[in-house]
Write a protein that holds these residues in place. Sequence first.
Motif: not given
Length: 854
Positions: A822, A522, A828
């Motif tokens: 993401l 991420q 998130e």
Amino acid sequence: DGSLEETLDIDNDRTSKDEQDTSDLRLLARQDYLSRREIQKIESLRKDLLLLEEDVKKYGWEALSQREREDIALKRELIELFERKNYDLEDGFKLQDDYIDEKGKIDVARKRQALNNRNDYFQKPKVSKQQVWEERQLQKAIKEEGTDEIVVADSDKYEFVFDNDAAVEFTQEDEDDILPEKDAEYESLLAEKLEMEENRVKSIQEMRKLLPVYQYRDDLLRSIRENQILIVVGETGSGKTTQLPQYLVEDGYTKAGKLQIAVTQPRRVAATSVAARVADEMNVILGNEVGYSIRFDDKTNDKTILKYMTDGMLLQEVLVDPELKKYSCIMIDEAHERTLATDILLGLLKDILVHRKDLKLLVSSATMNAAKFSHFFNGCPIFNVPGRRFPVDIHYTLQPEANYLQAAISTIFQIHTSQPLPGDILVFLTGQEEIESAREKIEEIAGKVGSSIAPMILAPIYANLPQEQQELIFLKTPSNSRKIVLATNIAETSLTIDGIKFVIDPGYVKENSFVPSTGMTQLVTVPCSRASVDQRAGRAGRVGPGKCYRLFTKWSYYNELELMPKPEILRTNLSSAVLLLLSLGISDLINFSMLDKPSMSSLTSSLEDLYLLGALNSKGKITKLGRIMCEFPCEPQFAKVIHTSATHDQCKGILEECVDTVAMLHETASLFAAQKEQSSDFLGEVTSDHMLYLQIYQEWRDYNYSRAWCRDHKLQYKTLCRVRNIRNQLWKCAEKLGLVAMNEIARREQTDTAAKLPIKLTKCFIAGFPTNIAQLGTTGYRTVGKKSTSGLNVYVHPSSILNKQLRDSARKPSKYVLYQTLMLTSKEFMRDCIPIYDNAWLVEMIPQLFKRKR
Ligand code: ADP
Ligand code: MG
């Protein structure tokens, strides 16, 4: 004999609809661009006219009534208008290509030349619309009846109107660049420019000698001659990146153009910007002797001897040329950044240097990490370039700041209103969005305060910033104003901006972060390391004593910050690196020599990913598909999407659409000039972000890649041009691999491609991104991904088209969603999503992960 009216099929009763059509067409003729549909309309008009004229030839002009003649004349006139228009537009742009130089700047001499070549075009007297109209009325009034030839007498005057329009079109972007009409004026302008240019070159040469490395030039060159590998350490701005490679050229390492020198940079912006600077210093055209090569953009030719490139590009070159034979020297610059590609390169080079005794390696780095590099290369020498650095006062906040962006902005105004000029400010922010929103707020406040404060020049710099705007940060600040550079981490060590006296550092950086427990990488905003914030503070002390304002507490500096940044290899997904190593025949990944070894869990996870994609077989050997993926200049996941769209039984036939979409996904960050929803409203309903991107691209193509079209729809023209370039490169690659031919066969057999497109596209992306899937549960979406990992609650990003659909309560959210990335900010977030309505698609495309429910 039937009446001529019937024969000619001219409707004598002109209806109001006809009038409407005509006036519509006239309006169209005045528009900046034409769509395909409109061009078709004109085409049919033209065909009509051809038929009519044939008949006129057969039956004679005399037989026509006044009305019929008018009708034909009108048709002719309209066609004439459109023809002129298209021609001018096209030519206008072509003309521009002739005098825009490599840096996108207008070359005055060439512009003059280009315009001269079109004498006929520009030297005709210019006519205003008013004049044309009057003249036309006059001509009509005196037009004789019964001549045997129809002449739209003033048609050529019309050209001027549109000539004018076209001319405005291509000077619009730089209105102050209009050339003086008279030759004398022009000559003196040219002389002035020439003198300015001479002075500039002189001062550049003098500046080169003032840089700290200049004193060590001969020592450096001697060390390089004596050692195969040398670590060069020096303060940022001492001249490592721009000067060292030039010294190597001067010392004959390029063997009169037979060999090249490569300089790698972790960042694209640094590679292009430094290459431009060095080309300038060497007084050559960028792309000839000095060039750059970054993904999807290669500005080098067979003259190139000095090549600035991203570390990733050099890595790709190792694939083609494992011994890097065309280079005599390689400089791995900014090695302390420790990007994945740099680390892997260093590992590979360690091996290559054993076989190529004539190849020199320079590793340049800021002070941190130097000893580690030397140790890695068996204790090779470290050359230290002592830098100048003036003292920098460090200020901390007393309490932690809840909103650092707000704090940064008020600090800017505090400094600006209390500190004397000159003295520019450098602010470190985490990314494009943050920088743009800061810029807006600052502009808003500055607008309110008005002229009570000195002018501020806002200069943003981030990876996706168009190149011509990048140069803004280097421009000298006028004495009555202050430059505010809003930069990402790129200004920490890669780019040196002169004149900075104040640094504002919120202490954050955005980086990839691999979480083995979820198996995902991420993009997260994390606190910087101490080494980084110290580097940042140093930027304030280059021209004189400076000040650094840290928007965190002193306690936090000593107790919370990590000492060193974490190398990328320890925090990112390794799939593409692993695939590359495997395809180079390096199968013993565990023992491959590296500065820091990645964890077993992340290695295993990437092997698992590659296996899922079909790039590896169950024994861990690279497959044919894996090799195909390596050929593509994009992530293996995207390569798989493209491959699937041409070959998979359920999907084939949509290669072109997939390539377009993949290309668009590479550039979504700077696509929209306004809010995404606003910019894309004109498309109406679309089912996914991917379809939205595809339709934007197709529509733009249908409008002839028009600039004006982008402006109307608030899309960035330059970004779309980059997409077009990426798309073409991916397409070429697909062609080379035979995918285009296979796709063609499938396409020919199909009839319902358009209807099936959204489903097929979804399936292709499922095949490429099997682990980027979230499932709807009682608490919203949750990632499913790989078997071994636990799920994570995730949310559709506000910018996604899906979000709009979710708000529409009449519609049920899809059971699954596929996302491209993401992002962790306040939550998130899943960016760029496709809804998956049918479970069966997952079962069909990735049976390894999704079993049919019994
Ligand atoms: P280092 O690599 O050691 O950090 P550089 O070679 O990048 O140093 O920079 C040397 C000098 O060249 C600096 O003073 C910097 O301001 C100047 N410089 C670099 N790029 C540009 C540019 N695009 N425009 C103007 N000056 C530049
Ligand atoms: Mg440098």
